[in-house]
Design an enzyme around this catalytic site. Structure first.
Site: not given
Ligand code: NAP
Length: 296
Positions: A79, A115
């Site tokens: 993204k 999103d």
């Molecule tokens: P991303 O860019 O990889 O960001 C993930 C976030 O979660 C970062 O802030 C990361 O922190 C944190 N994180 C990851 N593992 C962690 C852990 N073990 N403990 C604490 N913090 C943790 O991913 P994203 O695209 O933002 O997506 C995040 C979630 O939202 C995913 O589960 C995704 O499936 C969901 N999502 C859903 C939709 C929907 O339509 N419902 C749309 C988009 C995303 P650091 O990397 O800074 O450690």
């Protein structure tokens, strides 16, 4: 016309192609959701998932126009890195710094972010939540968190607290938001800060924008801070009901999972590619079915 028959649905030489670039993509609910909507609308389109190695993203995107592909969705990890390959960006995608939908036309590649719209629509339709003037605590500072926080800031929330494990990422997001929305009160907190639960107690909306919950984990240290005036929104949609949502329901909070955001962001992408509003109920049913199969 040469066509392959898939059930009672035909893919032929005139069929327009759209799809998803991600790494991995094999568990995505998007193909089921979009193909169900194309069928319901009688549109000669097909949606396919492409596993694109991050190193080949530029090659894959530059192949879209010559192949006549109408557009793609982008998911983890593409993204943010896709931004530099776009010929144009929508205001939302430029502000958020992430693209989840690409439309290919005669001017090249245009990047959008649905999103944000998907989240806001889901928040109003599913939770009946009005953001204006509210205090929000969001856990996570990644791509989805950026889209969600921009949407909330644009919708007039009064205060946003961002909690993240690497504190610098929370600080970074808060600083970008502070520049763009000077009237918004913001604060960054470390993931394990004792004051997180205190801040949740005085918030109207708690958002989990981390993947925590997919494997049974919960992103807060003490569920006792969840209360009946709170709406808890978990972006995770596999499983439908995460431990955070279960705890929220136990304490009388309104608990909303991420499936409807997935559906509404998909519906907005569908409309960008086809100019037609899709049947959201058909997309939702197909997405639910796909997630259910994955969970069993
Ligand atoms: P991303 O860019 O990889 O960001 C993930 C976030 O979660 C970062 O802030 C990361 O922190 C944190 N994180 C990851 N593992 C962690 C852990 N073990 N403990 C604490 N913090 C943790 O991913 P994203 O695209 O933002 O997506 C995040 C979630 O939202 C995913 O589960 C995704 O499936 C969901 N999502 C859903 C939709 C929907 O339509 N419902 C749309 C988009 C995303 P650091 O990397 O800074 O450690």
């Amino acid at each position: 016309m040469n066509k392959s028959i898939i059930g009672n649905w035909q893919v032929g030489s005139q069929t327009k192609v759209v799809g998803l670039f991600g790494y991995p993509v094999k568990h995505s609910a998007s193909p089921a959701m979009h193909n169900a909507a194309f069928r319901a609308c009688g549109l000669d389109y097909v949606y396919a998932a492409f596993e694109v190695n991050p190193e080949r993203l530029g090659d894959a995107l530059s192949g879209l126009a010559p192949l006549g592909i109408r557009g793609v969705n982008l998911t983890i990890p593409h993204k943010e890195s896709a931004l530099r390959f776009m010929n144009q960006l929508s205001e939302e995608a430029a502000g958020i710094g992430a693209v989840n939908t690409v439309v290919v036309d005669s001017d090249g590649l245009k990047g959008y972010n649905t999103d944000m719209r998907g989240f806001l629509k889901s928040l109003s339709e599913e939770a009946g939540f009005t953001p204006r003037g509210r205090k929000v605590l969001m856990i996570g500072a990644g791509g989805a968190a950026r889209a969600v926080s921009f949407g909330l800031a644009m919708s007039g929330i009064s205060e946003l607290i961002v909690v993240n494990k690497p504190f610098e990422m929370a600080e970074g997001l808060v600083s970008v938001l502070g520049e763009k929305f000077p009237e918004l009160k913001t604060k960054a907190l470390a993931f394990d800060a004792g004051s997180v639960t205190e801040e949740i107690s005085s918030s109207s909306l708690l958002i989990n924008a981390t993947p925590l919950g997919m494997n049974g984990e919960i992103p807060i240290s003490d569920s006792g801070c969840l209360h009946s005036e709170l709406t808890v929104y978990d972006l995770v949609y596999i499983p439908f009901c995460t431990p955070l949502l279960t705890e929220a329901e136990k304490r009388g909070a309104k608990a909303i999972g991420g499936l409807s955001m997935l559906v509404y962001q998909g519906a907005a992408s569908f409309e960008l590619w086809t100019g037609i509003k899709p049947p959201v109920s058909v997309m939702k049913r197909a997405a639910e079915e796909s997630v259910r199969k994955r969970c069993t």
